[in-house]
Design a protein around this motif. Structure first.
Motif, short mmCIF file in Angstrom:
data_model
loop_
_atom_site.label_atom_id
_atom_site.label_comp_id
_atom_site.label_asym_id
_atom_site.label_seq_id
_atom_site.Cartn_x
_atom_site.Cartn_y
_atom_site.Cartn_z
N ARG A 63 8.59 4.44 -3.28
CA ARG A 63 9.20 4.26 -1.96
C ARG A 63 8.58 3.08 -1.22
O ARG A 63 9.28 2.31 -0.56
N ARG A 64 7.28 2.92 -1.36
CA ARG A 64 6.62 1.81 -0.66
C ARG A 64 7.14 0.47 -1.16
O ARG A 64 7.42 -0.45 -0.38
N ARG A 65 7.30 0.35 -2.47
CA ARG A 65 7.82 -0.90 -3.05
C ARG A 65 9.27 -1.14 -2.63
O ARG A 65 9.69 -2.28 -2.36
N LEU A 66 10.10 -0.07 -2.56
CA LEU A 66 11.50 -0.21 -2.14
C LEU A 66 11.59 -0.66 -0.68
O LEU A 66 12.43 -1.52 -0.32
N GLU A 67 10.78 -0.09 0.18
CA GLU A 67 10.81 -0.49 1.58
C GLU A 67 10.43 -1.97 1.73
O GLU A 67 11.02 -2.71 2.52
N HIS A 68 9.44 -2.40 0.93
CA HIS A 68 9.04 -3.80 0.96
C HIS A 68 10.20 -4.71 0.50
O HIS A 68 10.48 -5.75 1.11
N SER A 69 10.89 -4.33 -0.56
CA SER A 69 12.02 -5.13 -1.06
C SER A 69 13.15 -5.17 -0.05
O SER A 69 13.80 -6.21 0.16
#
Length: 572
Positions: A422-428
């Motif tokens: 989720r953290r990586r998706l929010e960053h993208s």
């Protein structure tokens, strides 16, 4: 905490003069002498009882074998009678299997028991009355064996008479069928053949010779008529005469076999009448011998009982004296050491035991006291060492926990599926929003999907199976996603795709391909599962942000769930 010895213990000086081994040796010698004396008396009694029991056993063996032979003979007679009564009704093969073979087996068993009894008699010396009846016993054995032999012979005769494959009656039926076929074209002779057949059948039912004689008369008339027939060819006439003669010969052999069977049956009846009184007398004499031997055993056992009672009392007195002697010098001191050991096991290391003397137990008590002192020293040192190690482990554990938390925060991948977390998706998602607003490029879309009824899968098949389902779906999403798309696990059974430079319609088509691919996957145990999709695209609005975009995707996903699941909804 010292433990005092028992008040009844002897003084240390007395204990010092006699060691533990000597005490046990003296006590054992006294008890052993009492038991040796009692054993000698018991041995003499047992020898007398053994001889009487041997007499009883021999008498009972003789009686049992007589019983076995009587029962075997009776069983064989009953089975043989049932065989005679039923073989014509149920068929020879069935009667042979049901009654004949068991009768053979029972007869063979009688012969075997007969031989066993014959071998037993020369060694039988229990009773004078049985020895005086030796001639009756010999007669009984001979008659029993003769009865068995006669039964076997009669069964062999019946087999030769009624065997369904090659018996006399079977062959007689075959000749009758041939006669009927030969004279089928001649009404008069055919009628005589049928009458002869009826007479022969009547004989089989009643076993009355006049019935068979009538059949012979019919055959004579047929033979006479054949001699007077000029119209029949000579060769055929000779064959017909040969069939009639062969039939008559077979019928005569049937009569002879029946006569022999009746003779065997009468022989067995006479033998049974002869053998029954002898077997009753043998059983009575054997029982009398058993009774006398048992009376002898009771007399000897009564005397031995009183002797054993006296020896037992003597042994008890010797054992009690030896036990008291040993207890005063050994048992109480062992109990004191045992109680000390129990307290040490419970955690009390301050226990000491009074040696109570300079013998083996005193040395053991001194060693016990030295051992507890050494244990106290080792425990104190060990506790101090453990406290230092605990402090070091606590510091290391705290440092390790801090490093693990830092690694989890920095990791961009989901631990279960290997996709973006989720953290990586929010960053993208934030990066695409910034790029879109800065360069006013083509819109980008977001696809949010949720596995339908995933809680049912977990509840029914377990969390491990559910995790395998999520991993397979993640692999399918990663295989079908474009290189520019960002695929990740949003949380639980939800997945999110960020599709750069993609409008809502193209994203919907991409979602359709993903939906069909997921529906075609065959999951172990579970079968097939479906997923619902919510699609939205970034709008050209300065207020657009990641939260508004995700709210629209969640709204579309919610609408897909309400409309029946396994579908795609678009929210702009």
């Amino acid at each position: 905490m010292p433990l005092d010895p028992a008040p009844s213990s002897p003084a240390p000086g007395v204990r010092a003069r006699l060691g533990v081994t000597s005490r046990f040796g003296l006590a054992f010698a006294v008890v052993l002498a009492a038991f040796v004396l009692g054993g000698a008396v018991n041995f003499a009694s047992m020898m007398i009882i053994h001889d009487a029991e041997a007499d009883i056993q021999t008498s009972m063996d003789v009686r049992q074998k007589v019983f076995d032979m009587d029962a075997g003979l009776e069983k064989a007679r009953r089975l043989y009678r049932d065989f005679l009564l039923t073989y014509q009704e149920v068929g020879f093969a069935k009667a042979q299997e049901t009654y004949g073979q068991p009768a053979f087996a029972a007869t063979a068993r009688v012969i075997a028991v007969n031989e066993e009894l014959r071998n037993l008699m020369p060694a039988f010396v229990a009773g004078e009355s049985l020895r005086r009846r030796n001639m009756d016993i010999t007669l009984y054995l001979s008659i029993a064996k003769r009865f068995s032999t006669v039964m076997l012979e009669s069964m062999a005769l019946l087999t030769a008479l009624a065997d369904p494959e090659n018996g006399l009656e079977t062959r007689l039926d075959q000749r009758m069928a041939e006669l009927k076929a030969v004279f089928a074209s001649n009404p008069n002779l055919s009628f005589l053949v049928r009458e002869a057949e009826l007479d022969e059948k009547r004989y089989r039912i009643t076993r009355q010779r006049p019935s068979m004689q009538l059949a012979f008369n019919k055959l004579s008339r047929i033979r006479l008529a054949l001699g007077e027939m000029d119209s029949m060819p000579m060769q055929r006439k000779l064959e017909a005469i040969h069939l009639v003669d062969d039939y008559a010969t077979l019928a005569s052999r049937v009569l002879d076999a029946d006569v022999e069977v009746r003779s065997k049956i009468n022989d067995m009846s006479l033998q049974a009448k002869t053998i029954d009184p002898i077997s009753q007398e043998l059983r009575k004499i054997s029982q009398d011998e058993v009774t006398r031997s048992r009376e002898r055993i009771e007399r000897v056992s009564g005397a031995a009982l009183w002797i054993n009672l006296g020896m037992t009392l003597l042994g008890i007195a010797c054992a009690a004296g030896a036990a008291a002697y040993v207890s005063r010098g050994v048992t109480w001191r062992i109990l004191a050491i045992t109680r000390g050991a129990e307290r040490v096991r419970a955690g009390n290391l301050e226990v000491t035991v009074d040696p109570g003397g300079r013998d083996e137990l005193g040395a053991l008590a001194e060693a016990f006291n030295q051992m507890t002192g050494r244990i106290r020293e080792l425990v104190d040192h060990l506790e101090e060492t453990l406290r230092g190690k605990d402090r070091e482990l606590d510091l290391g554990r705290r440092a390790l926990d801090a490093k693990q938390r830092a690694l989890l925060q920095l990791s961009p991948a989901d631990r279960l599926t290997g996709l973006c977390n989720r953290r990586r998706l929010e960053h993208s998602l934030r990066a695409e929003l910034r790029r879109h607003k800065r360069f006013h490029s083509a819109p980008f879309s977001v696809i949010l999907l949720d596995v339908d009824l995933f809680k049912t899968v977990n509840d029914r098949f377990g969390q491990q199976v559910g995790d395998l389902v999520l991993v397979r779906i993640a692999d399918a999403l990663e295989d079908l996603a474009r290189e520019t798309d960002t695929v990740g696990r949003w949380g639980g059974e939800e997945f999110l795709l960020v599709c750069p430079e993609t409008d809502a319609n193209v994203a919907a088509k991409q979602a359709q391909r993903l939906r069909e691919a997921i529906g075609e996957i065959e999951f172990s145990l579970v079968g097939h599962v479906t997923a619902s999709f919510g699609v939205t695209a970034c709008v050209p609005d300065d207020d657009e942000n990641g939260e508004s975009l995700l709210r629209r995707a969640e709204a579309a996903l919610y609408r897909a769930k309400l409309n029946g699941r396994n579908r795609i909804e678009i929210c702009i």
